[in-house]
Design a protein around this motif. Structure first.
Motif, PDB file in Angstrom:
ATOM      1  N   VAL A 152       0.859  -1.175   0.000  1.00 41.59           N
ATOM      2  CA  VAL A 152       0.000   0.000   0.000  1.00 41.59           C
ATOM      3  C   VAL A 152       0.894   1.223   0.000  1.00 41.59           C
ATOM      4  CG1 VAL A 152      -1.862   1.227   1.164  1.00 41.59           C
ATOM      5  CG2 VAL A 152      -1.771  -1.268   1.282  1.00 41.59           C
ATOM      6  N   HIS A 153       0.787   2.022  -1.043  1.00 45.72           N
ATOM      7  CA  HIS A 153       1.610   3.215  -1.158  1.00 45.72           C
ATOM      8  C   HIS A 153       1.241   4.207  -0.063  1.00 45.72           C
ATOM      9  CE1 HIS A 153       3.397   6.821  -3.085  1.00 45.72           C
ATOM     10  NE2 HIS A 153       4.280   5.932  -3.538  1.00 45.72           N
ATOM     11  N   TYR A 154       2.202   5.052   0.256  1.00 45.73           N
ATOM     12  CA  TYR A 154       2.004   6.028   1.336  1.00 45.73           C
ATOM     13  C   TYR A 154       0.849   6.974   1.038  1.00 45.73           C
ATOM     14  CZ  TYR A 154       3.684   8.806   5.307  1.00 45.73           C
ATOM     15  OH  TYR A 154       3.796   9.431   6.533  1.00 45.73           O
ATOM     16  N   THR A 155       0.570   7.218  -0.240  1.00 50.06           N
ATOM     17  CA  THR A 155      -0.528   8.122  -0.608  1.00 50.06           C
ATOM     18  C   THR A 155      -1.856   7.403  -0.750  1.00 50.06           C
ATOM     19  OG1 THR A 155      -0.003   7.835  -2.951  1.00 50.06           O
ATOM     20  CG2 THR A 155       1.074   9.655  -1.784  1.00 50.06           C
ATOM     21  N   GLU A 156      -1.882   6.069  -0.565  1.00 50.04           N
ATOM     22  CA  GLU A 156      -3.108   5.294  -0.724  1.00 50.04           C
ATOM     23  C   GLU A 156      -3.657   4.806   0.597  1.00 50.04           C
ATOM     24  OE1 GLU A 156      -4.792   4.906  -3.436  1.00 50.04           O
ATOM     25  OE2 GLU A 156      -3.368   5.904  -4.768  1.00 50.04           O
ATOM     26  N   LEU A 157      -3.259   5.426   1.688  1.00 49.67           N
ATOM     27  CA  LEU A 157      -3.714   4.972   3.004  1.00 49.67           C
ATOM     28  C   LEU A 157      -5.048   5.594   3.383  1.00 49.67           C
ATOM     29  CD1 LEU A 157      -0.293   5.167   4.845  1.00 49.67           C
ATOM     30  CD2 LEU A 157      -1.466   3.095   4.142  1.00 49.67           C
ATOM     31  N   VAL A 158      -5.221   6.885   3.134  1.00 54.91           N
ATOM     32  CA  VAL A 158      -6.458   7.595   3.464  1.00 54.91           C
ATOM     33  C   VAL A 158      -6.811   8.493   2.301  1.00 54.91           C
ATOM     34  CG1 VAL A 158      -6.152   7.530   5.964  1.00 54.91           C
ATOM     35  CG2 VAL A 158      -5.107   9.368   4.660  1.00 54.91           C
ATOM     36  N   ASP A 159      -8.081   8.969   2.294  1.00 56.81           N
ATOM     37  CA  ASP A 159      -8.538   9.846   1.211  1.00 56.81           C
ATOM     38  C   ASP A 159      -7.974  11.247   1.358  1.00 56.81           C
ATOM     39  OD1 ASP A 159     -10.165   8.315  -0.566  1.00 56.81           O
ATOM     40  OD2 ASP A 159     -11.560   8.029   1.081  1.00 56.81           O
ATOM     41  N   MET A 160      -8.025  11.787   2.550  1.00 55.72           N
ATOM     42  CA  MET A 160      -7.575  13.148   2.782  1.00 55.72           C
ATOM     43  C   MET A 160      -6.057  13.195   2.938  1.00 55.72           C
ATOM     44  SD  MET A 160     -10.358  14.924   2.753  1.00 55.72           S
ATOM     45  CE  MET A 160      -9.852  16.463   3.501  1.00 55.72           C
ATOM     46  N   TRP A 161      -5.495  14.367   2.645  1.00 52.97           N
ATOM     47  CA  TRP A 161      -4.069  14.570   2.893  1.00 52.97           C
ATOM     48  C   TRP A 161      -3.901  14.902   4.367  1.00 52.97           C
ATOM     49  CZ3 TRP A 161      -0.551  13.447  -0.753  1.00 52.97           C
ATOM     50  CH2 TRP A 161      -0.979  13.389  -2.084  1.00 52.97           C
ATOM     51  N   VAL A 162      -3.356  13.994   5.123  1.00 54.05           N
ATOM     52  CA  VAL A 162      -3.173  14.169   6.559  1.00 54.05           C
ATOM     53  C   VAL A 162      -1.691  14.068   6.873  1.00 54.05           C
ATOM     54  CG1 VAL A 162      -5.463  13.317   7.158  1.00 54.05           C
ATOM     55  CG2 VAL A 162      -3.559  11.703   6.969  1.00 54.05           C
ATOM     56  N   PRO A 163      -1.235  14.677   7.967  1.00 48.51           N
ATOM     57  CA  PRO A 163       0.207  14.676   8.266  1.00 48.51           C
ATOM     58  C   PRO A 163       0.789  13.294   8.512  1.00 48.51           C
ATOM     59  CG  PRO A 163      -0.930  16.401   9.474  1.00 48.51           C
ATOM     60  CD  PRO A 163      -1.996  15.569   8.847  1.00 48.51           C
ATOM     61  N   HIS A 164       0.053  12.444   9.208  1.00 43.29           N
ATOM     62  CA  HIS A 164       0.603  11.118   9.559  1.00 43.29           C
ATOM     63  C   HIS A 164      -0.401  10.049   9.166  1.00 43.29           C
ATOM     64  CE1 HIS A 164       3.849  13.061  11.749  1.00 43.29           C
ATOM     65  NE2 HIS A 164       2.937  13.812  12.360  1.00 43.29           N
ATOM     66  N   PRO A 165      -0.442   9.618   7.939  1.00 46.54           N
ATOM     67  CA  PRO A 165      -1.466   8.650   7.496  1.00 46.54           C
ATOM     68  C   PRO A 165      -1.288   7.261   8.075  1.00 46.54           C
ATOM     69  CG  PRO A 165       0.115   9.082   5.732  1.00 46.54           C
ATOM     70  CD  PRO A 165       0.429  10.058   6.826  1.00 46.54           C
ATOM     71  N   LEU A 166      -0.104   6.927   8.601  1.00 46.87           N
ATOM     72  CA  LEU A 166       0.128   5.578   9.150  1.00 46.87           C
ATOM     73  C   LEU A 166      -0.316   5.444  10.591  1.00 46.87           C
ATOM     74  CD1 LEU A 166       3.651   4.640   7.737  1.00 46.87           C
ATOM     75  CD2 LEU A 166       1.493   3.507   7.223  1.00 46.87           C
ATOM     76  N   SER A 167      -0.767   6.516  11.206  1.00 48.75           N
ATOM     77  CA  SER A 167      -1.043   6.485  12.642  1.00 48.75           C
ATOM     78  C   SER A 167      -2.183   5.544  12.996  1.00 48.75           C
ATOM     79  CB  SER A 167      -1.367   7.897  13.140  1.00 48.75           C
ATOM     80  OG  SER A 167      -2.499   8.417  12.444  1.00 48.75           O
ATOM     81  N   GLY A 168      -3.091   5.281  12.097  1.00 48.47           N
ATOM     82  CA  GLY A 168      -4.237   4.433  12.419  1.00 48.47           C
ATOM     83  C   GLY A 168      -4.049   2.977  12.110  1.00 48.47           C
ATOM     84  N   TYR A 169      -2.848   2.561  11.741  1.00 40.02           N
ATOM     85  CA  TYR A 169      -2.627   1.175  11.338  1.00 40.02           C
ATOM     86  C   TYR A 169      -1.559   0.547  12.225  1.00 40.02           C
ATOM     87  CZ  TYR A 169      -5.109   2.708   7.155  1.00 40.02           C
ATOM     88  OH  TYR A 169      -6.036   3.217   6.299  1.00 40.02           O
ATOM     89  N   GLN A 170      -1.689  -0.752  12.435  1.00 46.33           N
ATOM     90  CA  GLN A 170      -0.723  -1.493  13.231  1.00 46.33           C
ATOM     91  C   GLN A 170      -0.601  -2.907  12.683  1.00 46.33           C
ATOM     92  OE1 GLN A 170      -2.245  -1.572  17.201  1.00 46.33           O
ATOM     93  NE2 GLN A 170      -4.169  -2.537  16.644  1.00 46.33           N
TER      94      GLN A 170
END
Length: 1614
Positions: free
Chosen positions: A1231-1249
């Protein structure tokens, strides 16, 4: 009788010394009272069966005994009991006399003595002041008590007794009959010794003297199950005069076991048969009351009996009750009806009040009887307990104050309040004498629970302030690994006894008193010393601690449970056992792990016991753990080992090496300088004798040409020189998943355990007689348990016999190797005087004399023995004259129809010429008497008694290998007898019955298993109906629910019988009861009977779930085919994936689609995903109309773009790597770094573990020609069908995702994440496919000192597009505001106002090695002052003379850009050249935007790393060019211009390649490099494509191909 007389004499002597009727002075009276317990305990000899400690052996001297040991013990007990009664009466008389004499009140201590004495004189005479209370002082042997079992362990039972006492029942005293368990609440019989009360549950002691006449209806008795009969249980009461019977119906469906204790009510008495009929109904037992009969003695009263009683009188601490007319008993305050008796409790018990009571204890010596009125005990159940030891209650109400004794409290426990009592000594830390003034009834206090008296249902508490302090108060507070301070109270030979501040005691075993062995423990530990310990464990209130310095001072994590053993955990432990193959290490709380030999860090040739010792503290790292099976694998290497990339270190590979040195147990081999290896002595050869021989001949320097890597420890290789393993190395499985059942594999025996080995077809009492450690074997795989990581093997010769000649071939090859090690050679060419041996039977009738010359045939050369065997037989010698051994004889001699040349696998007749120890020398008469060799034994039969052969015997052999160099020039044969019994058993079973496939039978259901019905039919025939053979559509869950055992069923035989059962002798037919078999025609029926193995990928199948684990659901789809469903193939919704095991149950019907078919393993892989069409199941290699016959694709071909799949996050990649998501058993996507969430957010990886289930959409799937796949995924909610905030509001241009270059236009607002940062700029990710470049001058409106600090990787930035070059896929973005851009245009006008020769003032902006950059004040124009213009003198170090921020005066020499239009077009200040020498002062370089004047570099942005490097080099080059303008001549500028024009031509040529079409797959790139093999641009694009797929190895291979392919002489690539 002699023993009785002896006891009487001793009693009389004792009475003479202490007369009971003569009063003694006060001094002696005190002494007698003080010494009484010691004298009585010393004189009293309890029965031998009840002695606490009786270690003295009984040696008969001079004749036999008149009494048995039991009779003697009984006599002694009677005598001592009588003596104790007399002594007790005497002491009481003295107490009364002294009291009257002095006329004074007894002190409090004397009251305690009276309170603790027992009485049983009846209701006549003076009443006692206190109720009977059991204490350690008055408890005596033969007393009968009632109690509650509080603890059961392997050694004894712990029982709660009246008065808060604790008793112990040893295993031998549990019952008269051998017990399976000891669960029983009735405790009778006791013994006392050294402050411990030992009890007995034996009914022979409880009911001693009980007769059948004394038993009455309604009496409650305890019995023991003696045997189990059809209709009930035979009971034993401990006496031989009668027995009992309990019907099965009385247990309410329960089952009793032999030896179990049961309480029952006597329902009837069969005096003729001396049998009591009991009823064990609990309700009836609890309500049964003993009847008042005449002649009832105290010996017929037993604890637990319920009686009707009357209140006779009230005492100070209880009641006196009368029951059964003649008996009296007392009940103390803890056994009244009310659990919270107040100070006015006497008002509730009027004289003659009727109550129900149970007998609590009986003392036959004093005839004292204790009763209880407790409501729970009266109902024959223990009182409930709602508190625990150590609990603290802040608001406990004072119910009653007993002056001088204690307090009764009401504890606010849940669900109901509980009573608690606080003794006088536990009220306060200081001595408290007047409780009435300190505590009032109804007041509240803070109490801590000290313990529980389970029989009374009351807790014991304390009010001491010190009790609420400290970390350890009770055993429950002790945790493994915690540090505690304790005081040494005793030192013994086995260790030290220590005590915590709360009084809890612990043991420090002798090995844990120090790091080293202690000979004298009392020298190391001093009694009274307070030391620091660490708790090892706490089990059954037995606490062990350690004083090892390393463990006590350890700062590492404490490993106290198997679940804590996570991979990579480092902890301290201590070695408990050392084996040859590794060490066992123990941790806290009994946790134990194993460290393999390869993880010990041993030097080659070293042994574990020579490096480590038992008890040594070691630091370990957890490699792996299986908490369910309590297994932990450890390593003494703290840092993980580096995995070698060299192929020689992989398991199963072949290497070569040279002997470096020899140790007693192994040979150390140097693998050509890069690693060491070890060969165990038993791994030198397949034959034990040859291994010993070669070991004795080996010397340093001997070279092994082939060695097999058995184990890779990272630091040391375990090697083998066995020919069987080397020869079969490609076929030996390296993983359990590669093992197939029923296959035969080569191996060796590493350990022999008597209970875990299928030995042979023969019976051996000891497996060591059949096998030896290290023996080479062939093993047959019986079954494989992949989940458990183990498999079951068989070494039976009938299934594991050799099918080739590798055994004998390895023997001869090793014989040559041993000869090489011996540095000798045996042949006739070099040794003309070699001597041969002719056996008697090889003379062939020739008369041999000494000195005669003969012509002989060499039969064998035993090189290891130095012996040459010859033969003079005419038929053998003449065979050499007929053209050699390969020439066939004439037709007259052969007398056969046809003759053919000798070929492999031919079975021919042979004649034994010589019988060697390990092989036979044979001749083939039908083939010109050619000589061959065959092994007598096999791999698995080396230690068996070999079959006997004689010279001249005819045998059948199979040609295994013709004579060649690989076979040492020998013809190798295989004896036929070794496998002749393999198929013997199969031919016998086929004649057992007349049934055949298709026959219809009628059988009886004899067993219903979860997945099959077992039917019995015909003449002892057995068959099974698989769960899939019940119906045709498999639509009903649990189809066996409609069948019953004993039901007759009509079925059809669908397959031949197979062997089953543990012995392998049971024969089961495969049956079916499907309706379609009985409804169709005969031809159709036979078609259905055939096993259906033709499953195709894409078909829908139904089956039944047979097993569900955390990863897989196993499904049976037919009687011969299994299927499995992976967790991620079951759904794409995360919530359903989390409940995977709950969604599927055993027996459930599942319908799914086939992803892959493995016909060899008979295994299908299924999926529940919905696919758009059936075309997704067609393999790319299959043509249109061709049948899809995939067999092992693992379902990876069914993943296509646009699919919604379930995934599990395998790894959160660092920085901007995104996520690695598992979407199949062996398939992962990124999963590319830009394909994690729809919105541009500062830390998109914060919700995944890691481990989280997610729903993914497949964006792109790329497949290589070699079968590798790269899958791009997206977790954006808008693509998954979820509602998101981005869909609820209109999307502006800044939040858009740009997937194509055509979507981007100049001046468009974009967002992205920083991908890479250099000193000259950075790259940002606009989407999965598009990156953009930001130069240093465009990073900010101001000057950026440290780009890496201000723009870290992963930072979200918002900018504006400067330019888009779709042909070269290049995008430039700026983060500067429009105001700053306008300002740069204004600076251009200022630039024109400056002229050559002007003297200006400025400020040093930056210092470089080649000069100074100066800002011209008051503008933002920057100029450069070269180091040569700083001074007329040479300047060695600029920084020593100038600093940033200094103000200087300089003179303008010239502008670096002469073209006005160029200045205006660049929209930036061009640097000026200034002079700081005596006639002029310094200038400085560019402002923040000065580098924008440099032309954009032709850099590819497809790969971050390479693009960043090129940008860095380009920016550095531009600065260097600026400096060179000042110092270099115009001809160099012309050369540079020509070079730039050449680069532009190359760039244009590369653009033309791309305009033809950008390749998207590996195949397209392969076509492109074949058409343009000399284009480096194409090769670089190919490498960049493979790097985008994260295939670094493939990219490296492409680079190597490019270097080999590109012609460096080509003008375009020079």
């Amino acid at each position: 009788m002699a023993a009785r007389k002896q006891e009487e004499k001793e009693k009389k002597k004792h009475q003479k010394r202490n007369p009971v009727d003569v009063p003694k002075p006060h001094k002696s009276f005190k002494k007698s009272i003080k010494d009484y317990p010691a004298r009585s305990s010393a004189a009293a000899v309890p029965p031998a069966s009840l002695l606490v400690q009786n270690n003295d052996p009984d040696f008969p001297r001079g004749g036999g005994r008149l009494l048995s040991r039991e009779e003697e013990a009984e006599a002694r007990a009677e005598a001592e009991a009588e003596f104790d009664r007399e002594q007790l009466v005497s002491i009481r008389g003295r107490d009364k006399g002294i009291g009257k004499k002095k006329g004074k009140r007894k002190p409090f201590g004397d009251e305690e003595d009276d309170l603790g004495s027992l009485f049983g004189e009846g209701i006549t005479g003076k009443l006692p002041r206190h109720a009977n209370r059991i204490t350690l002082k008055n408890i005596s042997p033969n007393m009968k008590l009632w109690g509650v079992i509080t603890e059961v362990n392997s050694k004894d039972l712990v029982v709660s007794l009246p008065g808060g006492l604790r008793g112990y029942v040893r295993s031998e005293d549990v019952a008269d009959v051998v017990l399976n368990n000891g669960s029983q609440i009735m405790i009778e019989g006791m013994q006392k010794g050294n402050k411990r009360i030992f009890l007995s549950l034996r009914l022979s002691l409880l009911y001693k003297g009980l007769t059948l006449e004394a038993v009455q209806d309604g009496m409650v008795l305890t019995a023991q199950v003696k045997s189990i009969e059809d209709h009930g249980y035979i009971l034993h009461f401990g006496v031989s005069s009668f027995t009992g019977f309990l019907p099965r119906s009385c247990l309410d469906g329960g089952e009793a076991t032999v030896g179990q204790l049961i309480q029952g009510v006597v329902k009837s008495i069969d005096k003729a048969r001396a049998v009591l009929h009991l009823n064990s109904d609990p309700d009836l037992v609890s309500k049964s009351v003993i009847k008042d009969l005449k002649g009832l003695s105290i010996d017929q009263l037993f604890p637990g009996m319920m009686v009707n009683a009357r209140v006779h009188s009230t005492l100070e601490n209880g009641l006196m009750l009368s029951f059964l007319t003649y008996f009296t008993g007392t009940a103390d305050l803890f056994h009244l009806q009310d659990s919270f008796p107040s100070a006015t409790w006497k008002n509730d018990y009027k004289q003659n009040k009727k109550v129900n009571a149970r007998i609590l204890f009986i003392d036959p010596a004093t005839r004292a009887v204790g009763l209880t009125l407790n409501s729970d005990l009266v109902l024959n159940k223990p009182p409930p307990s709602f508190v625990k030891t150590g609990d603290i209650y802040d608001h406990s109400r004072v119910v009653r104050v007993d002056r001088g004794i204690g307090l009764l409290l009401e504890i606010p426990s849940s669900p109901t309040p509980s009573p608690a009592y606080v003794n006088m000594m536990d009220v306060a830390d200081e001595e408290a004498l007047k409780l009435g003034k300190t505590f009032k009834e109804g007041g509240h206090v803070r109490v801590r629970i000290l313990g529980l008296r389970q029989l009374e249902g009351i807790a014991m508490g304390t009010l001491k302030a010190s009790a609420f302090e400290g970390s350890v108060f009770t055993h429950s507070d002790v945790k493994p690994g915690m540090l505690v301070k304790a005081k040494v109270i005793a030192v013994e030979a086995f260790g030290a006894i220590v005590q915590f501040s709360s009084g809890v005691k612990a043991l420090c075993p002798l090995p844990h008193m120090s790091e080293f062995d202690i000979v004298k423990p009392d020298k190391k530990f001093k009694v009274g010393a307070e030391l620091l310990f660490r708790v090892l464990g706490c089990k059954s209130k037995r606490i062990t601690v350690t004083h090892k310095k390393t463990l006590v001072k350890s700062k590492l994590n404490v490993l106290s449970s198997y679940t804590d053993a996570t991979e990579g955990l480092i902890s301290h432990g201590w070695i408990t056992k050392i084996e040859k193959h590794g060490c066992f290490v123990r941790f806290y709380n009994g946790v134990q792990g194993f460290t393999h030999r390869s993880e010990l860090g041993l030097d080659p040739g070293s042994e574990p016991d020579g490096v480590y010792h038992v008890g040594q503290v070691v630091k370990c790292r957890v490699i792996s753990s299986v908490p369910a099976s309590r297994k932990i694998n450890l390593s003494f290497f703290i840092s993980p080992k580096r995995t070698s990339e060299d192929g020689v270190c992989k398991l199963g590979t072949l290497v070569s090496g040279v002997v470096e040195r020899l140790t007693p147990g192994a040979i150390i081999v140097d693998l050509h300088g890069y690693m060491k290896g070890t060969i165990a002595n038993e791994h030198l050869a397949d034959h034990q004798g040859q291994a010993t021989l070669l070991r004795s001949l080996l010397r340093p320097g001997f070279e092994f040409d082939q060695l097999l890597v058995l184990d890779n420890g990272g630091y040391e290789l375990i090697l083998s020189s066995k020919y069987s393993l080397i020869n079969s190395a490609p076929d030996i499985p390296s993983d359990i998943s590669q093992v197939n059942p029923s296959s035969v594999v080569h191996g060796y025996i590493c350990n022999i355990i008597e209970t875990g080995c299928f030995a042979t077809d023969k019976q051996f009492d000891n497996l060591s007689d059949a096998f030896y450690l290290g023996q080479s074997v062939r093993s047959s795989v019986l079954n494989v348990e992949s989940e458990a990581g183990c498999m079951k093997l068989s070494l039976k010769q009938s299934t594991c016999f050799s099918t080739d000649v590798s055994f004998i071939k390895g023997y001869f090859l090793l014989e040559d190797k041993a000869l090489d090690a011996k540095n000798s050679n045996l042949n006739f060419k070099d040794h003309g005087d070699a001597v041969g041996f002719i056996a008697q039977h090889q003379l062939g009738g020739c008369d041999i004399k000494r000195g005669s010359v003969v012509r002989a045939l060499v039969l064998d050369i035993a090189k290891s023995e130095g012996l040459i065997d010859l033969s003079l037989k005419q038929e053998l010698v003449s065979s050499t004259t007929n053209g050699g051994p390969n020439t066939l004889p004439s037709k007259k001699k052969r007398r056969r129809a046809d003759t053919v040349a000798l070929e492999l696998n031919d079975t021919v007749n042979a004649v034994v010429e010589i019988v060697k120890e390990n092989y036979l020398v044979l001749s083939l008469p039908d083939y010109n008497n050619v000589i061959g060799y065959a092994a007598i034994a096999d791999y698995n039969t080396q230690k068996f008694i070999p079959k006997q052969f004689v010279n001249g015997q005819s045998v059948r052999v199979t040609v295994g290998e013709l004579a060649n160099n690989d076979s040492c020039g020998r013809l190798l044969l295989l004896l036929k007898f070794q496998n002749e019994g393999a198929d013997a058993s199969n031919s016998k079973r086929s004649k057992k019955s007349g049934y055949k496939v298709g026959s219809v039978i009628e059988g009886e259901i004899v067993d219903i298993k979860p997945f099959e019905l077992v039917l019995k039919f015909g003449n002892e025939c057995c068959g099974r109906v698989h769960i899939t053979e019940v119906d045709d559509d498999h639509s009903v869950d649990n189809p066996f629910s409609k069948f019953r055992i004993g039901e007759f069923l009509k079925a059809q035989i669908v397959a031949k019988p197979h062997l089953s059962g543990k012995s392998g002798k049971t024969c089961q037919w495969e049956l079916s009861v499907r309706p379609s078999l009985f409804a169709g025609t005969t031809e159709g029926t036979h078609a259905q009977i055939a096993e259906d193995l033709e499953y195709s990928v894409g078909d829908n199948v139904r089956g039944y779930v047979i097993k569900v684990d955390s990863e897989w659901a196993w499904i049976t789809v037919s009687r011969c085919m299994m299927a499995r469903l992976f967790i991620l193939d079951s759904s794409c919704e995360p919530t359903e994936l989390e409940d995977f095991q709950k969604r599927y149950s055993v027996g459930q019907v599942v319908e799914a689609r086939i992803l892959s078919v493995n016909k060899e393993k008979k295994l299908l892989q299924l999926s529940l995903h919905q696919f758009a069409s059936d075309q997704v199941f067609k393999h790319p290699s299959c043509k249109d109309g061709e049948e899809n016959k995939l067999s092992d694709v693992n379902g990876t071909q069914c993943i296509f773009q646009g699919d919604l799949v379930g995934g599990r996050i395998k790894k959160v990649l660092p920085a901007i790597g995104g996520l690695l998501v598992q979407i199949g058993p062996h398939l992962h996507g990124r999963v590319h770094y830009t394909e994690l969430v729809d919105m541009w957010v500062p830390h998109p990886l914060s919700g995944y573990q890691e481990g989280q289930f997610v729903k993914c959409k497949v964006l792109e799937v790329s497949r290589s020609s070699e079968g590798t796949m790269h899958v791009d995924l997206s977790l954006r909610a808008s693509l998954l069908g979820y509602q998101s905030n981005i869909l609820l509001a209109p999307m502006d241009s800044c939040n858009k995702r740009f997937e194509k270059f055509d979507d981007l236009q100049p001046d468009m607002e974009v967002q992205g994440y920083v991908k890479n940062v250099t000193a000259k700029g950075c790259f940002i990710m606009l989407s999965r496919l598009i990156d953009a470049r930001i130069l240093l001058s465009n990073l900010s409106d101001g000057f950026v000192v440290n780009p890496a600090a201000e723009f870290p990787i992963g930072k979200l930035v918002c900018g504006r597009v400067l330019s888009v070059d779709a042909s070269s896929k290049r995008i430039d973005v700026t983060l500067r505001t429009e105001t700053a851009t306008k300002k740069s245009k204004i600076d251009a006008t200022v630039f024109h106002k400056l002229h050559v020769g002007d003297v200006i003032s400025g400020q040093i902006r930056r210092i470089e090695p080649y000069g100074l950059f100066i800002t011209i004040l008051p503008t933002d124009v920057v100029g450069l002052c070269h180091i040569s213009e700083l001074s007329d003198d040479h300047v060695d170090n600029i920084t020593t003379k100038y600093k940033a921020g200094d103000k200087v005066v300089a003179k303008i020499l010239k502008p670096l850009i002469h073209d006005e239009e160029a200045v205006c077009d660049k929209n930036a200040n061009a640097p000026l050249e200034v002079d700081l020498r005596e006639n002029g002062y310094p200038v400085v370089l560019e402002p923040a935007q000065s580098m924008s004047s440099v032309l954009p570099l032709q850099v590819s942005l497809d790969d971050t790393e390479y693009s960043a490097i090129e940008i860095d080099e380009g920016l550095s080059g531009s600065i260097a060019n600026v400096v060179d303008v000042v110092t270099k001549k115009n001809d160099k500028l012309m050369k540079k211009k020509v070079k730039e024009e050449r680069e532009m031509e190359i760039t244009a040529s590369e653009k033309r390649y791309l305009e033809k079409g950008t390749p998207k797959t590996v195949d397209e790139f392969e076509k492109l490099v074949r058409s343009s093999p000399n284009s480096s641009f194409v090769w670089i694009k190919y490498m960049a494509f493979m790097l985008s797929l994260a295939d670094v190895l493939k990219a490296r291979e492409i680079a190597e191909r490019a270097l080999r392919t590109i012609n460096i002489r080509d003008e375009g690539e020079a």
